[in-house]
Motif scaffolding. Structure first.
Motif, short mmCIF file in Angstrom:
data_model
loop_
_atom_site.label_atom_id
_atom_site.label_comp_id
_atom_site.label_asym_id
_atom_site.label_seq_id
_atom_site.Cartn_x
_atom_site.Cartn_y
_atom_site.Cartn_z
N LYS A 107 3.23 76.85 21.62
CA LYS A 107 3.13 77.08 23.07
C LYS A 107 2.06 76.18 23.68
O LYS A 107 2.30 75.52 24.70
N TYR A 130 13.31 78.66 27.49
CA TYR A 130 11.98 79.21 27.21
C TYR A 130 11.10 78.82 28.42
O TYR A 130 10.94 77.63 28.70
N CYS A 171 15.53 72.60 22.75
CA CYS A 171 15.02 73.63 21.84
C CYS A 171 16.17 74.06 20.94
O CYS A 171 17.19 74.53 21.43
N ALA A 205 10.66 75.53 16.85
CA ALA A 205 9.87 76.67 16.38
C ALA A 205 10.67 77.61 15.45
O ALA A 205 10.09 78.31 14.64
N ARG A 245 -2.11 82.16 14.67
CA ARG A 245 -2.09 80.96 15.51
C ARG A 245 -2.25 79.65 14.73
O ARG A 245 -3.35 79.24 14.38
#
Ligand code: PLP
Length: 395
Positions: A107, A130, A171, A205, A245
């Motif tokens: 992100k 997204y 994506c 991702a 993270r």
């Protein structure tokens, strides 16, 4: 003092707040009933033992003067960049460790990459999408063109040769639709980007959910992509790092604009505004790529994938159009009987006590669709599918 006027152009995103309010109102009215939540795209399984062990060891190192670590290198410890390089090599992609930049998640990197590009650029973003791609460009005052992803194109928008763009967001596997680009489709995008001197910002991702060897995990598997793409990936969905993270961005030396290597700018941007990911987290991330770590994270993904399989079987059985679920933790299905996405949300909550996400929250083309996630337990997923089956069959 003058504020950035573009913040006023952001659409207020009430999606998850509205869902939370509706769910708490329902729960307050029916305290004894069991709601099954399939709305939020967060993982539920704990970190795998290999990661925990590596992190414990790293914590102990931090306790001794001789092995203590202060500021991490801005672009990641060499041990992790090397481990990521090895992971790419497994998919047949040769990148060097210096082309890999470790960050605190996809992100941040997807959001911060806009710093590198002039405000003159035309940005092309698929719809539904997204929301981070849209909002970060609105904040920067960029002109955005939308590309329709619809049932007709399987929610996999393809380029229009008559429309020029400088920056394209893709994506795959997609959030929210779960759709995955094939090698041929990505080649078409790469060819378009090369012809238009454009850059593809490729968010992968969810690549760890791809189970078909023919589907690309990385855009760099496509010839020409190193010259026109930036790839963003993350340990969040691969290894349950949503709360820990850690992620990585790959910019190859071949990506050049006006004689300037784009990765030099990113290196400069990160060195200026980012102070690295902590040592303990990077040791945990490194452990993901060990033989044991890989086996364990794949085991966890197999659990989520099993849930997705139950969902796919259910929607096939009841004959409702959907995409996703096979190489993604998301199923994106059509809402029955011409309801809007929000009408179906209320219907599902009240009649089946299942919570999902209205597709209209991801863009105008999401209206009439609904997203369900496979991140719960098998027991809950199976129970939710039984409720949905009963409800939709009784219509
Ligand atoms: N990209 C997509 C498409 C996502 O769906 C998400 C999270 O849901 C992210 C990026 C953010 O990932 P991270 O946790 O690495 O910031």
């Amino acid at each position: 003092m003058f504020l950035n006027p573009h913040f006023a152009e952001l659409q207020e995103n009430y999606l998850f707040a509205t869902i939370a309010n509706k769910v708490s109102a329902y729960t307050a009215a029916h305290p004894e009933n069991k709601i099954i939540r399939m709305g939020i795209g967060d993982v539920t399984q704990p970190l795998v033992p290999a990661v925990i062990e590596a992190m414990h060891k790293a914590v102990d190192e931090m306790a001794k003067k001789e092995t203590f670590h202060g500021y991490a290198p801005d672009h990641g410890y060499p041990f992790l960049r090397e481990a990521i390089r090895g992971y790419y090599a497994q998919h047949g992609v040769e990148v060097s460790a210096s082309e890999i930049f470790v960050g605190d998640g996809a992100k941040s990197d997807v959001g911060n990459i806009v710093d590198l590009f002039s405000d003159e650029n035309t940005v092309l973003i698929p719809d539904p999408v997204y929301p981070v791609y849209v909002d970060t460009n609105v904040m920067a005052g960029r002109k955005i063109s939308y590309l329709d992803a619809t049932e007709e194109n399987g929610f996999l928008a393809m380029p229009d040769e008559n429309v020029h763009a400088d920056i394209v967001y893709l994506c795959s596997p997609n959030n929210p639709t779960g759709a995955v680009y094939s090698r041929e489709q990505l080649q078409t995008w790469v060819d378009y980007a090369l012809a238009n001197n454009a850059v593809i910002l490729y968010d992968t991702a969810y690549e760890a959910f791809i189970s078909d060897a023919d589907l690309p995990h990385s855009i760099f598997e496509i010839p020409g992509a190193k010259k026109c793409a930036i790839e963003f990936c993350s340990f969040s969905k691969t290894a349950g790092f949503t709360g820990v993270r850690c992620g990585y961005t790959v910019i190859c030396d071949e990506l050049v604009s006006g004689g300037v290597q784009v990765n030099r700018l990113w290196a400069r941007r990160q060195s200026t505004k980012f102070n690295g990911v902590n040592y303990i987290t990077q040791r945990g991330a490194e452990a993901v790529f060990t033989e044991e770590g890989m086996k364990q994270v794949r085991g966890v993904i197999a659990l989520y994938r099993k849930n997705a399989e139950v969902m796919v079987d259910t929607f096939r059985e009841i004959g409702v159009w959907f995409t996703g679920g096979e190489h993604s933790p998301y199923i994106w299905h059509k809402v029955p009987d011409g309801m809007t996405s929000w009408e179906f949300f209320d219907y599902l909550l009240q009649k089946a006590e299942v919570v999902g996400t209205p597709g209209s929250g991801f863009g105008k083309n999401g209206e009439g669709y609904f997203r369900l996630t496979a991140f719960g337990t098998l027991e809950n997923t199976a129970a939710a599918m039984e409720r949905i089956k009963r409800l939709l069959r009784a219509r």
